[in-house]
Design an enzyme around this catalytic site. Sequence first.
Site, PDB file in Angstrom:
ATOM      1  N   HIS A 265      -7.879   6.842  11.103  1.00  0.00           N
ATOM      2  CA  HIS A 265      -8.850   6.435  10.083  1.00  0.00           C
ATOM      3  C   HIS A 265      -9.380   5.031  10.367  1.00  0.00           C
ATOM      4  O   HIS A 265     -10.601   4.809  10.408  1.00  0.00           O
ATOM      5  CB  HIS A 265      -8.177   6.498   8.709  1.00  0.00           C
ATOM      6  CG  HIS A 265      -9.043   6.087   7.571  1.00  0.00           C
ATOM      7  ND1 HIS A 265      -9.710   6.989   6.770  1.00  0.00           N
ATOM      8  CD2 HIS A 265      -9.368   4.856   7.082  1.00  0.00           C
ATOM      9  CE1 HIS A 265     -10.412   6.339   5.846  1.00  0.00           C
ATOM     10  NE2 HIS A 265     -10.209   5.039   6.010  1.00  0.00           N
ATOM     11  N   GLU A 266      -8.478   4.093  10.556  1.00  0.00           N
ATOM     12  CA  GLU A 266      -8.894   2.715  10.766  1.00  0.00           C
ATOM     13  C   GLU A 266      -9.619   2.541  12.109  1.00  0.00           C
ATOM     14  O   GLU A 266     -10.475   1.664  12.249  1.00  0.00           O
ATOM     15  CB  GLU A 266      -7.691   1.774  10.691  1.00  0.00           C
ATOM     16  CG  GLU A 266      -6.932   1.810   9.363  1.00  0.00           C
ATOM     17  CD  GLU A 266      -7.801   1.556   8.138  1.00  0.00           C
ATOM     18  OE1 GLU A 266      -8.884   0.934   8.267  1.00  0.00           O
ATOM     19  OE2 GLU A 266      -7.402   1.999   7.035  1.00  0.00           O
ATOM     20  N   HIS A 269     -13.246   2.984  11.560  1.00  0.00           N
ATOM     21  CA  HIS A 269     -13.852   1.723  11.102  1.00  0.00           C
ATOM     22  C   HIS A 269     -14.097   0.786  12.280  1.00  0.00           C
ATOM     23  O   HIS A 269     -15.156   0.169  12.403  1.00  0.00           O
ATOM     24  CB  HIS A 269     -12.915   1.027  10.109  1.00  0.00           C
ATOM     25  CG  HIS A 269     -12.917   1.579   8.729  1.00  0.00           C
ATOM     26  ND1 HIS A 269     -14.054   1.705   7.969  1.00  0.00           N
ATOM     27  CD2 HIS A 269     -11.896   2.020   7.947  1.00  0.00           C
ATOM     28  CE1 HIS A 269     -13.742   2.204   6.778  1.00  0.00           C
ATOM     29  NE2 HIS A 269     -12.433   2.400   6.743  1.00  0.00           N
TER      30      HIS A 269
END
Length: 498
Positions: A265-266, A269
């Site tokens: 997920h990160e 980003h």
Amino acid sequence: MTSAYASLEARFRRLTLLGDAQGVLQWDMAAIMPDGGAGVRGDQLAALKVVSHEILTDRAVGDLLDGAESENRALDPWQRANLVEMRRSWRHATAVPAELVAARSKAVSDCEMAWRTARAANDFKGLLPLLRRVLALTRETAQAKAQALGVAPYDALLDRYEPGGSSREIDALFDDLAAFLPGFTSAVIDKQNRAGAPLPLAGHYPAEGQTRLARELMAAIGFDFAHGRLDISHHPFCGGVPDDVRITTRWNERDWVSGIMAVLHETGHAMYERGLPVAWRYQPVGKARGMSLHESQSLLVEMQACRSRPFVAYLAGRAAAAFGGSGPAWSADNLYKLYTRVERGLIRVEADEVTYPAHVILRYRLEKAMIAGGLDLADLPGAWNESMRELIGVTPPDDKDGCLQDIHWPGGAWGYFPTYTLGAMTAAQLFDAATRAVPAIPDALGRGDFAPLMGWLRANIHEKASSLSGGDLVSVATGRPLDPAVYKRHLTRRYLDA
């Protein structure tokens, strides 16, 4: 380039560099700073924010904006878009007195550090005085910005994360999802129960092994370790700056899936930050286009790509090698069942794709009520538990796994939560468009090759930064405005039709 515009670019370059320094200090505070440094770190961040605020609210900036806007035709499209973003930043800054900026920054730093202890100790009452001060200063900030921007106080906070966002539009969308999700969730759980539970991956998974696997997967996605790093914190996040991206996660040595998924997920980003145009690195137009777009990038990687059948087949082999796994439990089919298992859980960051939006809707409704004054902080635990029963069908046994689980409110991020589900909808629509434009993407994911997907995202989202509104970016990239039907269709195909 006009002289007024050139002067503005110089000022905003300095502002960006000061903001970058704050970003690295905040990462340090969350990841490696000793507890004893909290007081001075709060003072440091408050001082930097005041300096930034003073630069942006200098009376000359308003005159320069007027001058540059009067010569708009002399600017190219990127410069004109940059000027729009400069004006938006200036309006936000000039609405809030410097002393309020400093007071809120210090209150947030104090509360965020106290939250770490309070959550571990299940001590909401102990955190309450500090959180009450953060909320009071946030409401004061919201009122000031609302008057300047001509919007409701909550929308003034939302605009920081979702430029131009409207709570009225979000209310309609979330009310629709809140009506759809309970029945859909029950249907999915019933189907999965009939199919039988996946085989468990019980065992001990040392943090060192999880870290090695995480770094391998980050590299496959395209993360550049010469411009970033992976660390541990109380709450997973992506921070730092585009040329020095900092990812954090937390490991559970009895469950490798949750920590790895947080890293994926990160990394989404991080890839967005690294893909922003270098030529506009230090200007407002070169920044990410709001948090809904940012969350779309993380959720596209985590949910759309990394929970797809092709990628899970690749991951199954890599995970078995990393942890010495063998047998049916480590098969791709079983891992896919585990990855797409739907359960009514307590923790947002560990929630599955189907129930996650309900966690977000709950927080959005509660924070909007607190900003409006309709919900007192002392009543938050009860309101939280009631909403959990209504939307998800579970009740937290304590505040640690209830209203204390997120860092956002102690950390001052009021108005952030709705962007998670807006981002999930956007992710589904972007992934749908990407796979239609580049049909080779699914097969490439099955080989751990993210280059086709990242190439499409780089060209259609990352490199455009804030040159367009979020809505226009989605429309240009996918051929239509954000459409909730695409998100529902994705969920139905993955969880009921498959």
